[in-house]
Write an enzyme that holds these catalytic residues in place. Structure first.
Site, short mmCIF file in Angstrom:
data_model
loop_
_atom_site.label_atom_id
_atom_site.label_comp_id
_atom_site.label_asym_id
_atom_site.label_seq_id
_atom_site.Cartn_x
_atom_site.Cartn_y
_atom_site.Cartn_z
NE ARG A 1 -4.73 -0.51 5.61
CZ ARG A 1 -4.95 -0.60 4.64
NH1 ARG A 1 -5.80 0.25 4.00
NH2 ARG A 1 -4.05 -1.41 3.59
CD GLU B 1 -13.02 -0.76 7.80
OE1 GLU B 1 -13.14 -1.90 6.90
OE2 GLU B 1 -12.51 0.07 7.34
CG HIS C 1 -12.07 -0.47 3.57
ND1 HIS C 1 -11.53 -1.17 4.60
CD2 HIS C 1 -10.89 -0.28 2.72
CE1 HIS C 1 -10.15 -1.15 4.62
NE2 HIS C 1 -9.94 -0.65 3.35
#
Length: 214
Positions: free
Chosen positions: A129, A158, A177
């Site tokens: 994470r 992000e 990601h």
């Protein structure tokens, strides 16, 4: 994948390819890492961490780990330590791989002090994470050559802002990601949901429980 790329110096050769530079390193200074001589530290020995341990061990690596809840190491992991032993084991690792969830205890816990405890030859990898790692501290550690490189699939923010220094930092691999992507992702998720439904009905413990308070 990230470990293998660093082990073969791809973070050096990919930029050279884009510049059309033929610059083979000498055998002695090729940057190639012999994985059976290397130690990989997995921070978070859950499902992802356990699979990472199995794969790394298949390359002959010495795998150690830390985890807040697990009491016995998964297959392929030689040592498992409690979460509060992270500072103690960080200096031993040639690769540090984060697979921990984001909780109050893990938010920003990879910071300048911990990067300073890593080997200068070590690589940092985060597939867990994004908010577990302070990117400003990571960028500073890379610029100061406190660590050898980093690979990130997750970020504090992000998408990663286009002006962020990590985009152009040497020895850095960035992916958007996507580390968990694959042709059977939905089927794997469904299997866990179905199994947990059966466990819930039967009154058995559920899989993949995360304590978001700690």
């Amino acid at each position: 994948a990230y470990v293998l790329m660093f082990a073969r110096g791809m973070q050096i050769y990919f930029p050279q390819q884009l510049r059309r530079e033929w610059r083979p390193a000498t055998p002695r200074h090729s940057g190639v890492l012999h994985l059976p001589e290397r130690t990989l530290l997995i921070v978070g020995a859950g499902g992802i961490g356990a699979e990472t341990a199995r794969l790394a061990a298949s390359f002959g690596m010495t795998v150690i780990g830390t985890d807040a809840r697990r009491e016995s190491p998964p297959a392929g992991m030689k040592e498992l330590h409690p979460a509060d032993a992270l500072d103690e084991v960080l200096p031993r690792a040639d690769f540090v791989v984060l697979t921990v969830p984001h909780t109050p205890a893990t938010e920003g816990f990879m910071h300048c002090e911990r990067f300073g405890r890593m080997k200068r030859s070590a690589f940092f990898i985060n597939i867990g994470r994004g908010k577990t790692t302070r990117l400003a501290d990571l960028a500073a550690a890379l610029e100061a050559r406190e660590i050898a490189g980093a690979a990130l699939d997750v970020y504090e923010q992000e998408p990663l802002p286009p002006e962020h220094p990590l985009w152009t930092a040497p020895n850095v691999i960035l992916t958007p990601h996507t580390a968990g992507y694959g042709p059977y992702l939905d089927e794997r998720r469904y299997d866990v949901i179905l199994d947990n439904c059966r466990r819930f009905v039967a009154g058995r413990p559920l899989r993949n429980i995360v304590d978001k308070a700690n």
